[in-house]
Design a protein around this motif. Structure first.
Motif, PDB file in Angstrom:
ATOM      1  N   GLU A  35       0.838  -1.205   0.000  1.00 33.59           N
ATOM      2  CA  GLU A  35       0.000   0.000   0.000  1.00 33.59           C
ATOM      3  C   GLU A  35       0.871   1.253   0.000  1.00 33.59           C
ATOM      4  OE1 GLU A  35      -2.543   1.373   3.540  1.00 33.59           O
ATOM      5  OE2 GLU A  35      -3.835   0.063   2.351  1.00 33.59           O
ATOM      6  N   LEU A  36       1.950   1.222   0.777  1.00 30.11           N
ATOM      7  CA  LEU A  36       2.876   2.342   0.838  1.00 30.11           C
ATOM      8  C   LEU A  36       3.564   2.563  -0.510  1.00 30.11           C
ATOM      9  CD1 LEU A  36       4.122   4.364   2.869  1.00 30.11           C
ATOM     10  CD2 LEU A  36       5.897   2.670   3.279  1.00 30.11           C
ATOM     11  N   TRP A  38       2.395   1.647  -3.440  1.00 34.05           N
ATOM     12  CA  TRP A  38       1.357   2.111  -4.360  1.00 34.05           C
ATOM     13  C   TRP A  38       1.153   3.618  -4.215  1.00 34.05           C
ATOM     14  CZ3 TRP A  38      -1.379  -0.135  -8.241  1.00 34.05           C
ATOM     15  CH2 TRP A  38      -2.485   0.553  -8.706  1.00 34.05           C
ATOM     16  N   ASP A  39       1.124   4.103  -2.962  1.00 34.56           N
ATOM     17  CA  ASP A  39       0.955   5.538  -2.719  1.00 34.56           C
ATOM     18  C   ASP A  39       2.170   6.333  -3.193  1.00 34.56           C
ATOM     19  OD1 ASP A  39      -1.559   5.143  -1.658  1.00 34.56           O
ATOM     20  OD2 ASP A  39      -0.867   5.184   0.433  1.00 34.56           O
ATOM     21  N   TRP A  40       3.371   5.809  -2.939  1.00 41.75           N
ATOM     22  CA  TRP A  40       4.586   6.522  -3.343  1.00 41.75           C
ATOM     23  C   TRP A  40       4.711   6.641  -4.853  1.00 41.75           C
ATOM     24  CZ3 TRP A  40       8.679   3.969   0.325  1.00 41.75           C
ATOM     25  CH2 TRP A  40       8.630   4.608   1.574  1.00 41.75           C
ATOM     26  N   THR A  41       4.275   5.619  -5.581  1.00 40.91           N
ATOM     27  CA  THR A  41       4.404   5.657  -7.032  1.00 40.91           C
ATOM     28  C   THR A  41       3.176   6.272  -7.702  1.00 40.91           C
ATOM     29  OG1 THR A  41       3.502   3.424  -7.273  1.00 40.91           O
ATOM     30  CG2 THR A  41       5.906   3.640  -7.060  1.00 40.91           C
ATOM     31  N   GLY A  42       2.181   6.641  -6.937  1.00 43.35           N
ATOM     32  CA  GLY A  42       0.979   7.245  -7.506  1.00 43.35           C
ATOM     33  C   GLY A  42       0.164   6.261  -8.324  1.00 43.35           C
ATOM     34  N   GLY A  43       0.252   4.989  -7.999  1.00 43.27           N
ATOM     35  CA  GLY A  43      -0.505   3.973  -8.725  1.00 43.27           C
ATOM     36  C   GLY A  43       0.084   3.613 -10.072  1.00 43.27           C
TER      37      GLY A  43
END
Length: 78
Positions: A35-36, A38-43
């Motif tokens: 989840e972290l 995913w958030d860091w890469t902007g999906g």
């Protein structure tokens, strides 16, 4: 927040040798790290990459859990 809960569970397991703390720690870290990322890469990562990441994190967290379990004092193990 989920990652913090996982780390607290791992720390709690070192104090209180309860298997539920170990299981919750592994589960929390397995959910939190992908989840972290995913958030860091902007999906930007695709679904299959996230599934691969979940598997890798689960294996690593499980290995950490096994290592912590082996470090338990001999008097507590049955």
């Amino acid at each position: 927040m989920t990652l913090v809960i996982g780390l607290v569970c791992f720390g709690g397991y070192l104090v209180e040798q309860a298997a539920v703390l170990l299981a919750l720690g592994v589960l929390s870290v397995t959910v939190a790290l992908p989840e972290l990322v995913w958030d860091w890469t902007g999906g930007a990562l695709g679904g299959p990459v996230v599934v691969l990441l979940v598997g890798a994190v689960f294996l690593a967290a499980s290995a950490l859990g096994l290592r912590l379990r082996r470090r338990a004092p001999a008097s507590d193990q049955r």
